[in-house]
Scaffold this active site. Sequence first.
Site, PDB file in Angstrom:
ATOM      1  N   LYS A   2      18.483 -22.568  20.408  1.00 21.41           N
ATOM      2  CA  LYS A   2      19.273 -21.579  19.672  1.00 21.41           C
ATOM      3  C   LYS A   2      20.619 -21.402  20.353  1.00 21.41           C
ATOM      4  CE  LYS A   2      20.060 -17.034  19.578  1.00 21.41           C
ATOM      5  NZ  LYS A   2      21.398 -17.091  19.001  1.00 21.41           N
ATOM      6  N   GLU A  23      19.058 -18.506  33.791  1.00 18.59           N
ATOM      7  CA  GLU A  23      20.385 -18.575  34.428  1.00 18.59           C
ATOM      8  C   GLU A  23      21.175 -17.411  33.844  1.00 18.59           C
ATOM      9  OE1 GLU A  23      20.374 -21.770  37.058  1.00 18.59           O
ATOM     10  OE2 GLU A  23      22.281 -20.928  36.398  1.00 18.59           O
ATOM     11  N   CYS A  79      30.136 -17.773  34.295  1.00 22.56           N
ATOM     12  CA  CYS A  79      29.129 -17.015  35.040  1.00 22.56           C
ATOM     13  C   CYS A  79      29.430 -16.948  36.523  1.00 22.56           C
ATOM     14  CB  CYS A  79      27.761 -17.641  34.812  1.00 22.56           C
ATOM     15  SG  CYS A  79      27.749 -19.418  35.166  1.00 22.56           S
ATOM     16  N   GLU A  89      29.090  -6.967  35.814  1.00 22.71           N
ATOM     17  CA  GLU A  89      29.732  -8.201  35.366  1.00 22.71           C
ATOM     18  C   GLU A  89      30.656  -7.864  34.196  1.00 22.71           C
ATOM     19  OE1 GLU A  89      27.459 -11.072  33.054  1.00 22.71           O
ATOM     20  OE2 GLU A  89      28.269 -12.659  34.308  1.00 22.71           O
TER      21      GLU A  89
HETATM   22  P1  NAD Z   1      23.723 -12.887  25.783  1.00 26.65           P
HETATM   23  O1  NAD Z   1      22.615 -12.655  26.738  1.00 26.65           O
HETATM   24  O2  NAD Z   1      24.195 -11.779  24.952  1.00 26.65           O
HETATM   25  O3  NAD Z   1      23.308 -14.042  24.748  1.00 26.65           O
HETATM   26  C1  NAD Z   1      22.851 -15.300  25.186  1.00 26.65           C
HETATM   27  C2  NAD Z   1      21.947 -15.874  24.127  1.00 26.65           C
HETATM   28  O4  NAD Z   1      20.794 -15.034  24.006  1.00 26.65           O
HETATM   29  C3  NAD Z   1      22.576 -15.944  22.737  1.00 26.65           C
HETATM   30  O5  NAD Z   1      22.166 -17.108  22.085  1.00 26.65           O
HETATM   31  C4  NAD Z   1      22.004 -14.707  22.062  1.00 26.65           C
HETATM   32  O6  NAD Z   1      21.927 -14.819  20.659  1.00 26.65           O
HETATM   33  C5  NAD Z   1      20.625 -14.657  22.667  1.00 26.65           C
HETATM   34  N1  NAD Z   1      20.024 -13.317  22.639  1.00 26.65           N
HETATM   35  C6  NAD Z   1      20.653 -12.125  22.731  1.00 26.65           C
HETATM   36  N2  NAD Z   1      19.749 -11.110  22.668  1.00 26.65           N
HETATM   37  C7  NAD Z   1      18.539 -11.689  22.544  1.00 26.65           C
HETATM   38  C8  NAD Z   1      17.205 -11.179  22.441  1.00 26.65           C
HETATM   39  N3  NAD Z   1      16.956  -9.883  22.452  1.00 26.65           N
HETATM   40  N4  NAD Z   1      16.203 -12.066  22.337  1.00 26.65           N
HETATM   41  C9  NAD Z   1      16.425 -13.384  22.353  1.00 26.65           C
HETATM   42  N5  NAD Z   1      17.657 -13.924  22.432  1.00 26.65           N
HETATM   43  C10 NAD Z   1      18.709 -13.094  22.539  1.00 26.65           C
HETATM   44  O7  NAD Z   1      24.913 -13.533  26.622  1.00 26.65           O
HETATM   45  P2  NAD Z   1      26.345 -13.991  26.085  1.00 26.65           P
HETATM   46  O8  NAD Z   1      27.193 -12.799  25.841  1.00 26.65           O
HETATM   47  O9  NAD Z   1      26.184 -14.982  24.990  1.00 26.65           O
HETATM   48  O10 NAD Z   1      26.913 -14.800  27.338  1.00 26.65           O
HETATM   49  C11 NAD Z   1      27.476 -14.185  28.446  1.00 26.65           C
HETATM   50  C12 NAD Z   1      26.461 -14.059  29.564  1.00 26.65           C
HETATM   51  O11 NAD Z   1      25.943 -15.350  29.876  1.00 26.65           O
HETATM   52  C13 NAD Z   1      27.064 -13.540  30.840  1.00 26.65           C
HETATM   53  O12 NAD Z   1      26.210 -12.594  31.409  1.00 26.65           O
HETATM   54  C14 NAD Z   1      27.150 -14.779  31.722  1.00 26.65           C
HETATM   55  O13 NAD Z   1      27.145 -14.525  33.103  1.00 26.65           O
HETATM   56  C15 NAD Z   1      25.944 -15.522  31.288  1.00 26.65           C
HETATM   57  N6  NAD Z   1      26.063 -16.940  31.651  1.00 26.65           N
HETATM   58  C16 NAD Z   1      25.332 -17.393  32.702  1.00 26.65           C
HETATM   59  C17 NAD Z   1      25.458 -18.720  33.100  1.00 26.65           C
HETATM   60  C18 NAD Z   1      24.659 -19.246  34.271  1.00 26.65           C
HETATM   61  O14 NAD Z   1      24.602 -20.466  34.421  1.00 26.65           O
HETATM   62  N7  NAD Z   1      24.065 -18.412  35.081  1.00 26.65           N
HETATM   63  C19 NAD Z   1      26.311 -19.579  32.412  1.00 26.65           C
HETATM   64  C20 NAD Z   1      27.030 -19.075  31.343  1.00 26.65           C
HETATM   65  C21 NAD Z   1      26.914 -17.748  30.957  1.00 26.65           C
END
Ligand code: NAD
Length: 499
Positions: A191, A267, A303, A400
């Site tokens: 997804k 991650e 991230c 963050e």
């Molecule tokens: P997010 O957690 O809002 O969303 C990530 C994914 O999870 C999306 O596909 C979203 O639709 C899905 N999602 C959201 N709520 C959900 C739920 N309740 N159940 C299942 N799936 C759900 O994050 P974002 O805003 O898309 O991305 C930013 C975040 O990602 C930041 O916190 C960043 O640090 C992190 N990030 C981490 C890494 C790493 O390698 N550690 C890399 C890139 C981004």
Amino acid sequence: MSLTQKAVDWEGMAQRLQWPTEHFIDGGFVRSSSPERFDTINPATGEALARLPVGTEADVDLAVKAARRAFEDGRWRNRPIAERKAILLRAADLIEARREEFALIEALEVGKAVTNAHAEIAMSMDWLRYYAEAIDKVYGAVAPSDGSLFALNLIEPRGVCGAIVPWNFPLANAVMKAAPALAAGNTMVLKPSEVASLSALRLAELLIEAGLPAGVLNVVTGLGRSVGSAIARHADIDLLTFTGSTATGRALMEYAGQSNGKPLMLECGGKSPQIVCADMADELERLAGHIVHDAFWNQGQWCSARTRLIVASEIHDDVVEAVAAVAKTLTPGEPLDPDSRFGTISTQAQFDKILGYVATGKREGATTVLDGAAGSPCALSLAPTIFSDVSPDMTIARQEIFGPVLSVMRADNLDDAIAKANDTEYGLSATVWTHNAPVAFRMARSLRAGRVAVRTSVDAKGSTGIALGAEPCGASGFGVEKGLDGLRAYCRLRAVELY
Ligand code: NAD
């Protein structure tokens, strides 16, 4: 043609792009079970790029069934190793051949400066090539045993993997999950983020073109609360791999526990420190370029952004001045302008959230060194902001932000620097600058982060690429990514006793 050459007609290419508009299941585009759709928005213009299906539990189930069939009948995992390798390598070649199209998609979907996007496209090719070659480099072992027993450890694919990824590096985030999982012989239901789904759909299409059998990689578009949670709760998914925020990662742990207790790899978010020791005093101007890059790359939306700069008191003011001077040159541009090096913020919600943190920083008493102007040339453009006199208890030092905001703190001595760096729930990455070898060794062991870069010279260059696996600490998640251990993470260890 290189991405850095101006001759690419990005606007013209954008007009001609054909956007996929359905889920990708069992080798082809499949109509959603629901008529509901959401818009993918170009953050630079506010215009809709594509209308994608809001996937449902039924769509996820269809994709899981396709992935299950593809796993059980062995069409992928039992295929000759040389063929599996060739398919993943061909996929990398296809991305390379279409790198401009992928760069353009990223620029349009998330506001990346198109010229910068090439790094991410190259990273995606590297991951596919690395894990294609790793297919026959990871294997089990024979244990010492008594009598006529052969005691073997076999490593096997886990089965159907669910993958949920964020928007900040749309293609790379998808490839970082698919490449090691598929190399290990698994199948996958992926997804992408609702903010940026198009690269993942293109990737699935391109893998079929490369020869991947139908059903091995399936993509369901939609929202986290419906598609994401349906994947996380599905009882026939054997492993869930996630990149995204810590809050979502924690919700997924609950869903996994409430369904079939599937193992997770998370991650998550970060608040990574960068420490500058006093012995770097002679190199501050050049050092500032590195600090600015590490804090503001991808508009700070990565991230591992080093958003907490911890500086030895003796050189604090000089460092702040040098960093601010370089950060000032990061002028936001139009994503499709080949001269742009700093794109837009990816969504209105993210933009508002970042400005909220900037206001909080001012309210809580941090000193504004650089106030990132907002709204030019695009409505979601935002230049870097730098705060000094930040104390570890301030909101901008703890949470963050995921945007171009750098918080600078003073350190009285090494112990204070280490304590401030570790004063966070996160533990993704850390950087230390020092010429002093004993300090370097101490820092490498003292900082609580999955990846620690100890830099002893401004001129030192190099990259481990993908070879070095690591696991985050604390609220940043768990599970190894990169390296051969990153492939093992998608395998199950089986003990076999042969008498
Ligand atoms: P997010 O957690 O809002 O969303 C990530 C994914 O999870 C999306 O596909 C979203 O639709 C899905 N999602 C959201 N709520 C959900 C739920 N309740 N159940 C299942 N799936 C759900 O994050 P974002 O805003 O898309 O991305 C930013 C975040 O990602 C930041 O916190 C960043 O640090 C992190 N990030 C981490 C890494 C790493 O390698 N550690 C890399 C890139 C981004």
